[in-house]
Every structure is written in structure tokens, then in C-alpha cells.
Scaffold this motif. Structure first.
Motif, mmCIF file in Angstrom:
data_model
loop_
_atom_site.group_PDB
_atom_site.id
_atom_site.type_symbol
_atom_site.label_atom_id
_atom_site.label_comp_id
_atom_site.label_asym_id
_atom_site.label_seq_id
_atom_site.Cartn_x
_atom_site.Cartn_y
_atom_site.Cartn_z
ATOM 1 N N ALA A 25 -11.104 -10.007 0.850
ATOM 2 C CA ALA A 25 -10.127 -9.834 -0.224
ATOM 3 C C ALA A 25 -8.929 -10.749 -0.004
ATOM 4 C CB ALA A 25 -9.680 -8.375 -0.293
ATOM 5 N N VAL A 26 -8.069 -10.827 -1.017
ATOM 6 C CA VAL A 26 -6.869 -11.647 -0.930
ATOM 7 C C VAL A 26 -6.008 -11.176 0.242
ATOM 8 C CG1 VAL A 26 -4.724 -12.232 -2.095
ATOM 9 C CG2 VAL A 26 -6.863 -12.203 -3.376
ATOM 10 N N GLY A 27 -5.490 -12.128 0.996
ATOM 11 C CA GLY A 27 -4.623 -11.803 2.122
ATOM 12 C C GLY A 27 -5.359 -11.358 3.355
ATOM 13 N N ARG A 41 -5.010 -0.522 2.184
ATOM 14 C CA ARG A 41 -5.128 -1.932 2.540
ATOM 15 C C ARG A 41 -3.886 -2.640 2.039
ATOM 16 N NH1 ARG A 41 -6.406 -6.993 1.052
ATOM 17 N NH2 ARG A 41 -7.999 -8.114 2.232
ATOM 18 N N ASP A 42 -3.202 -3.396 2.895
ATOM 19 C CA ASP A 42 -1.914 -3.949 2.508
ATOM 20 C C ASP A 42 -1.727 -5.334 3.112
ATOM 21 O OD1 ASP A 42 0.568 -4.229 1.435
ATOM 22 O OD2 ASP A 42 1.392 -2.382 2.264
ATOM 23 N N ALA A 43 -1.504 -6.317 2.233
ATOM 24 C CA ALA A 43 -1.210 -7.672 2.683
ATOM 25 C C ALA A 43 0.209 -8.073 2.288
ATOM 26 C CB ALA A 43 -2.212 -8.657 2.075
ATOM 27 N N THR A 79 -0.104 -5.963 -5.324
ATOM 28 C CA THR A 79 -0.514 -7.364 -5.302
ATOM 29 C C THR A 79 -2.035 -7.396 -5.224
ATOM 30 O OG1 THR A 79 -0.536 -7.550 -2.886
ATOM 31 C CG2 THR A 79 1.576 -7.924 -4.004
ATOM 32 N N PRO A 80 -2.645 -8.556 -5.465
ATOM 33 C CA PRO A 80 -4.105 -8.632 -5.317
ATOM 34 C C PRO A 80 -4.600 -8.282 -3.917
ATOM 35 C CG PRO A 80 -3.304 -10.493 -6.563
ATOM 36 C CD PRO A 80 -2.098 -9.798 -6.037
ATOM 37 N N GLY A 81 -3.703 -8.284 -2.929
ATOM 38 C CA GLY A 81 -4.115 -7.950 -1.566
ATOM 39 C C GLY A 81 -3.802 -6.540 -1.154
ATOM 40 N N TYR A 82 -3.346 -5.715 -2.110
ATOM 41 C CA TYR A 82 -2.969 -4.335 -1.798
ATOM 42 C C TYR A 82 -3.935 -3.366 -2.491
ATOM 43 C CZ TYR A 82 -0.431 0.071 -1.993
ATOM 44 O OH TYR A 82 -0.085 1.395 -1.904
ATOM 45 N N LEU A 83 -4.304 -2.316 -1.792
ATOM 46 C CA LEU A 83 -5.224 -1.341 -2.372
ATOM 47 C C LEU A 83 -4.974 0.022 -1.750
ATOM 48 C CD1 LEU A 83 -7.709 -0.841 -4.229
ATOM 49 C CD2 LEU A 83 -9.148 -1.259 -2.240
#
Length: 733
Positions: free
Chosen positions: A591-593, A621-623, A651-655
Motif C-alpha cells: 500500500a501507499v507509504g 495502518r498509518d503512514a 491519506t491513501p496510506g492510512y487505514l
């Protein structure tokens, strides 16, 4: 040998673009040229469209191969994929961005245009279906899905990775189903314009098949989107009137109005223009919805970041509306010339104007108009940069005290951005919903007998009035313990009326089906069961969606975690829960990040109110970079309760993905945000883990209703396709 030879051009094109992607733009340009030729000249239209469709689909298949083979030298692959992703997610990134979705839609439209021309349904001098496909293909060519990745991007990173929010199985179904629905809906434009001009003596069976398929796959796509949204913190519930959702809702309503006008349609009959107008408006709604998805004026959780093709889609939608207006003006005399003859034939055959279906069309058109007006109002306010009322900015005052500097400025800007007001929409949409239920229930009971229709309608109206006088079932049950603001209180009486209308619709459809089956036996199954399933499914989905949204409730907990199982926390819903384990580590998931991301899998144990036990894991999940000012649990609570703030900080890197218990009576989400625990482990600050429990009653009715709706819609769509094939065999024999 014939099938093999017909597939040879596409196979050769796939291999060519797979080995040398520089040929992709060339083949796509050839497909666009062939489509333009087919649009302007009927001579050779069938082979031109057939070859154009094969070339476009070859580009789609080759691009999918590039994703699967990790060909990051292509910019589109570099932007959305990663070598660490599983194969199915790599291929799913084909429709993860503007370039791929537009290319796929163009290929679908070319295939449908070729089919329409192949069965002789497109003999006119100008082919609108081919022109629409050519415009979409030209847009895809401009977006350059086969462009080369800049060298500095490759030097910076081997790939950017996939948006973490899309790394779910629903990604495999939601987007392609919606794209297929878009293509079938656009295929309605040409026959609908012919009908407005009065050219068509009757509605095409092929067009009816397209409309039924569009309804079916759009409903399925919306259903998968609901499942997706229910698992994502940027949504947290199945529907929240995001601008893109609002645009798709308009399209769904217009398709519903169109389908309710097909039965017995003919030029000159009462209200004969409503059905083709609904078809044209539905077709125009497709590019307009795509423009909303790509335009940055309104705040949206569906945004294609960096997409700039909205003007091309807006131009297509505007062109369809202008052409439709011209056709309607040109066809004014057709209705007058044929009305008397049609009325005589209708009287001779014992036919009467389908007043119930016309009223149902009005309800669908009214709902679409309400949603469109709200969408346009929000867009206009955003373009004019009007200030948003404070009522639209939940949590802003509290968050303003917790943020400083550039973060505060970004926060204020995010909450100033306009989106659709769901409460205003609900206030205006519940009346058409109640009306649709009353009209539909009366229509079915009226087909049993005149007395049944009148008596049942009287009882339904009395039930609505009596429920309102008593105070309303939902109104009296509302406790204000959910994530909705108090603005919902004003619309609760209308919500009660809509639920009664939905129940009346379902009972009418079931009673009519039972009546017909009792009189005609098994031979009537194919004609009554799908319709009863569709209308009962709509009613159940309406009940489930409205009750779950209006009567949801939540509680929040701060749970200390020191490495071992935490103490049990008791929830007011009757749940006892504790955190058993939090596993924190780097995530190389594609994934992103991925280079700087931290991932936490939290094992949560739950004891239910009836003694049931539940355990599972939630994903964090955290970037993102740390916030400028640590504020304890408040920021995390706001993020879990308000999708607008979650969209701002996401952000695209956070879930953040919850543990969900899907039950018959209620669905329960357990959201765990271990950000503070993760911060304590890496020394950047610490505190308790935040757990939010959200309860949505009767959510199972929504899923059961959607399944019934899809079952009936699939039955009708497949039976229509068989009828078209039989007609084609008869014409060629």
C-alpha cells in the motif's frame, strides 16, 4: 475456425501491447478513428465497430497484464500498484485511477455499439452510440494510460503503491459493476432520442435488456459499495450522501423511472415522453456522475486525486441534454399525429393508460430531481465560495482548540469545503419515498380488484395518520445516542411514513403474486415472482437502511494497555470487551507509504449481552506524519465518529478497519484506534487505546432486501436477454 479467426486480431493486439506498450496509444487511436468513421457513415459500420471494440479491449487486457507483471515503467502502474500486492489486487488497480476506468468504459461502450449495429438496431446516418464511445476513447487516449514513468519517479521509489482504502475484496466488484452499469445506461441514449423524435414505433427489446442490466449491475455495485463503506473509517456507515453517492442515486432513480415506463409504451400514448426522457437523463447522468467524481470543488470520499478529465465528461453530459432537447422539439408533431390512432387501438384491445406506473415514474423522477438540486446547490455554493453554515461543521470548535499552525489552517479549509447536506436531502426525499410505497402498494392491490385497491390504500393512509398521531414508532424510539446530529429529529415523522409506505408496497406485491399464482398456477411464476421479489426487496432494504441509520447508537472507551490483556470494559449496549493483544510492526503490504508505515493488529475479545462470545482482530495502518500537537484521545474519537474529519486526516496510506458482528437484529462495529499505544512504543507520546462501539439495528433487513432485489432483477434481465436472442434467431431464419 471462424471463432478463432475472429479472435485473432484481438489476441495479436494484446500480445503486441503487452510486449511493446508504446503500441497501446496507436491501437487506441485506431479504435477511436474506426468509431468516428462508424458514427458518421453507416457503410461498413458493423465491421468498423467490431474491430474498434477488439482493439480497445486488447488495450484493457494488455494493461491488466502490465499490472500483473509489475511493469512499473508505465506511469499508471507505478502510480497505483506495488510488487508486494497479491495478484488479484494488482489487476484490480486497473480500475483504480482515471486512466483505467475511462479506458474500460470506452471499451464497454464500443462493444455495446458493435452489438447494436450488428443486430440492425443502428441503421441511421449518424450513430450516437458510436460517437459516445469515440468520445470516451478519445478521453482515454488523452489521459495516456500507457505513458512512461518519469525517470525521477523511478529513482525516488520503485512504485507508489495501492491506496490502502482499496485493499479489500469489494474492490474486485464495486468499481467494475458500476462501470458496466454506466455502459449499459449510455446505450439507452440513442434509442431514447429516437423515441423522443417519434421515430420508434415501439421500444426496442435490446434497449429494454440494456436498461434491466444497467439497473441490476448498478444495484449490485451500490450494494458492494455499501459493504465496503461499512468497513472503512472514512465512511463508517452504508450511506452518507457523499456527492458521488448522490449523483449515482440520481442515476438509479432515473433508471427506475425509465423501467416503470417501458410497459405498454408507444408514441402518442398518455405521458409517452416521460419514459424516453428518463432514459436520456439517465444516460446524461453517467458522464455527469463521472465529472462529480473527478471535480475537486465538493468534498468527497470518492475523489480521483489529481484527475482533470471532468471537463470532458461534463461536455458529454451537456451535449446529450442539448441533443435530447432538440429531438423533443422535433418530435412534437409525432405525438399529435399518432395519439388518436393509438387511443383507438388501446380501446379495441382493452388497454388503459397505466396510471399506477405513471405515478411511480413521477415518484422516481421527483426523487432524482431532489437529489440533483441539492447536488447543484452545493456545487454552486462551492464555486461561489460561499461560507458554510456552522451547523455543517461538527467537532470544528473543539478541534480548533487542539490544533495550531498549518494544521489548523488546513482543518478550517477542509470544513469550509461544501458537500451535500444529507439532512435537507432526507427531508425532501422521504415524501417521494412514502408516495412511491403508497402508489406501488395500491397498484398491486388494484390488480387484484378495485375494492382491494381502494380498501388497502385507505388502511395504509389511516396507518400513516394513526402512527403520526400516536407519535411515530421510530420517532418515539429515537434516543439521540447515535452519530447523527439533532437535525434528524425534524425528519423522523416522514421516516415513519416512508416505512409504512414500504411495508404497504411489499404486502401489495406479495398479495398480487399469490393471487396470480393461485389463479394461473406454475405458468405465471416467471412473470410474477421476479416483480414481487424486486418490490419486496426494495421495501426491506428501505426499512433496514433507514432504521439502521436513524436508530444507530455508540459508546466510546479509553482502555489502558500495557502489553497483556486489558481489564474488561462494560458497554451500555450490554457488551463486555477487552484488548487481548496489540501486535505492532512494519507493514510491507504494497500500500501507499509502505516504506514508513506502522501497522497494528489488535485482538479484541467480546462477551455479548446474550452470553455469546466473539473475538477477532482490527487493523490499524498509518503512514502519516505525527500531528503538530498531541491531543490525547479526542482527535481519535472525532475521527471515529465523523466521516468528514476522518476524510480530512485520512491519506491513501492510512487505514482503520473494525471488527464487525453481523447479527439478525443488529450489526455491531468495534473500532479500535491504538494510535496512542503505538506512540508510546516508539517514544513519541502515549495514552490509552480508544475503542468505539457502534450498533446499527435491523441492518440485516438491508442485506436481505438487496439480495431479493438482485434476485428479481437478474431473473428479469436474463429472461429479457433470452427474448432478444429468440427474436434475433427468428429474424435470421
Amino acid at each position: 475456425m471462424g471463432a478463432l479467426s475472429r479472435g485473432a486480431p484481438m489476441g495479436a493486439a494484446v500480445v503486441l501491447v503487452a510486449l511493446w506498450p508504446a503500441f497501446g496509444p496507436l491501437l487506441l487511436a485506431v479504435a477511436v478513428g474506426l468509431a468516428l468513421h462508424a458514427a458518421l457513415r453507416p457503410t461498413g459500420r458493423v465491421p468498423a465497430l467490431a474491430l474498434a471494440a477488439k482493439l480497445a479491449w486488447a488495450c484493457v487486457v494488455a494493461l491488466a497484464w502490465h499490472f500483473g507483471a509489475d511493469r512499473f515503467e508505465l506511469r499508471y502502474v507505478w502510480l497505483y500498484s506495488s510488487a508486494e500486492l497479491p495478484l488479484h489486487l494488482k489487476v484490480a488497480n486497473l480500475w483504480g485511477g482515471d486512466e483505467g476506468t475511462t479506458l474500460m468504459l470506452a471499451a464497454c461502450c464500443l462493444g455495446l455499439a458493435a452489438r447494436r449495429a450488428g443486430v440492425g438496431a443502428d441503421p441511421a446516418r449518424f450513430s450516437l452510440s458510436a460517437a459516445i464511445a469515440a468520445w470516451l476513447g478519445l478521453t482515454a487516449l488523452w489521459l495516456a494510460p500507457f505513458a512512461t514513468t518519469p525517470a525521477e519517479w523511478l529513482a525516488q521509489s520503485p512504485s507508489q503503491g495501492m491506496n490502502a482504502h482499496l485493499m479489500k475484496p469489494w474492490m474486485l466488484f464495486h468499481a467494475p459493476l458500476v462501470l458496466a452499469a454506466y455502459a449499459w445506461t449510455l446505450a439507452l441514449a440513442a434509442p431514447a432520442l429516437d423515441a423522443l423524435r417519434g421515430v420508434s414505433a415501439r421500444w426496442s427489446a435490446l434497449a429494454q435488456e440494456h436498461a434491466r442490466r444497467a439497473w441490476l449491475v448498478l444495484t449490485a455495485g451500490i450494494g458492494f459499495g455499501m459493504l465496503w463503506a461499512f468497513e472503512d473509517a472514512m465512511y463508517g456507515q452504508v450511506w452518507h450522501w457523499d456527492p458521488v453517492q448522490t449523483a449515482v442515486f440520481c442515476l438509479w432513480c432515473l433508471l427506475g423511472a425509465h423501467l416503470h415506463g417501458v410497459a405498454g409504451w408507444g408514441v402518442g400514448r398518455p405521458h409517452w415522453r416521460a419514459m424516453p426522457w428518463a432514459g436520456v437523463l439517465a444516460a446524461a447522468a453517467v458522464p455527469l456522475a463521472m465529472a462529480v467524481t473527478r471535480n475537486p470543488v465538493l468534498a468527497s470520499s470518492h475523489r480521483y486525486v489529481g484527475a482533470d478529465s471532468w471537463m470532458a465528461h461534463l461536455a458529454l453530459g451537456a451535449a446529450l441534454l442539448l441533443i435530447a432537447t432538440g429531438c423533443a422539439v422535433a418530435g412534437r408533431g409525432a405525438g399529435r399525429a399518432t395519439r388518436n390512432d393509438v387511443d383507438r387501438r388501446a380501446r379495441f384491445m382493452g388497454l388503459r393508460a397505466p396510471s399506477g406506473l405513471w405515478l411511480a415514474q413521477l415518484c422516481f423522477l421527483g426523487a432524482a430531481a431532489v437529489a440533483a438540486v441539492q447536488l447543484l446547490s452545493a456545487f454552486g455554493a462551492g464555486v461561489l465560495q460561499l461560507p458554510r453554515p456552522e451547523a455543517y461543521k461538527p467537532f470544528l470548535a473543539m478541534l480548533s482548540n487542539l490544533t495550531t499552525g498549518s494544521e489548523l489552517a488546513a482543518l478550517r479549509a477542509a470544513f469550509e469545503q461544501w458537500d451535500v447536506d444529507g439532512y435537507v436531502l432526507a427531508a425532501h426525499l422521504l415524501l417521494p419515498l412514502a408516495g412511491f410505497g403508497l402508489v406501488g402498494g395500491w397498484y398491486f392491490f388494484r390488480r387484484i380488484s378495485v375494492v382491494a385497491g381502494r380498501l388497502s390504500l385507505l388502511l395504509a393512509v389511516v396507518a400513516i395518520g394513526g402512527n403520526a398521531a400516536w407519535g411515530g414508532v421510530v420517532t418515539r424510539s429515537y434516543a439521540g445516542e447515535g452519530i447523527l446530529s439533532q437535525q434528524i429529529v425534524a425528519v423522523l415523522p416522514w421516516l415513519d411514513a416512508s416505512l409504512i409506505g414500504g411495508a404497504y408496497l411489499a404486502l401489495g406485491g406479495i398479495a398480487w403474486a399469490a393471487h396470480v399464482l393461485r389463479r394461473q398456477g406454475r405458468k405465471a411464476v416467471a412473470s410474477v415472482v421476479p416483480l414481487a421479489a424486486i418490490h419486496a426487496g426494495v421495501a426491506l432494504a428501505l426499512w433496514g437502511g433507514l432504521l439502521a441509520t436513524a436508530l444507530n447508537s455508540y459508546t466510546q472507551h479509553e482502555i489502558a494497555f500495557d502489553g497483556g490483556p486489558s481489564a474488561w470494559a462494560t458497554d451500555r449496549h450490554g457488551y463486555a470487551l477487552r484488548l487481548a493483544e496489540i501486535r505492532v510492526g512494519a507493514a510491507n503490504d504494497g500500500a501507499v507509504g509502505a516504506q514508513s508505515v506502522v501497522q497494528a493488529l489488535t485482538t479484541i475479545e467480546v462477551r455479548g449481552p446474550d452470553g455469546e462470545r466473539l473475538d477477532g482482530q482490527t487493523l490499524y495502518r498509518d503512514a502519516r506524519a505525527p500531528s503538530e500537537r498531541f491531543d490525547g484521545p479526542l482527535r481519535q474519537v472525532c475521527e471515529l465518529l465523523d466521516y468528514r474529519y476522518a476524510r480530512h486526516v485520512g491519506t491513501p496510506g492510512y487505514l482503520l478497519q473494525p471488527l464487525i458482528d453481523q447479527g439478525w437484529a443488529r450489526s455491531v462495529q468495534f473500532w479500535v484506534s491504538p494510535a496512542a499505544v503505538v506512540g508510546a512504543l516508539d517514544g513519541s507520546g502515549g495514552g490509552p487505546a480508544i475503542v468505539v462501539v457502534k450498533v446499527f439495528p435491523f441492518m440485516s433487513l438491508l442485506w436481505i432486501g438487496l439480495l431479493l432485489l438482485l434476485f428479481g432483477s437478474a431473473w428479469l434481465a436474463l429472461s429479457g436477454a433470452r427474448g432478444v436472442r429468440r427474436g434475433r434467431r427468428g429474424a435470421t431464419s
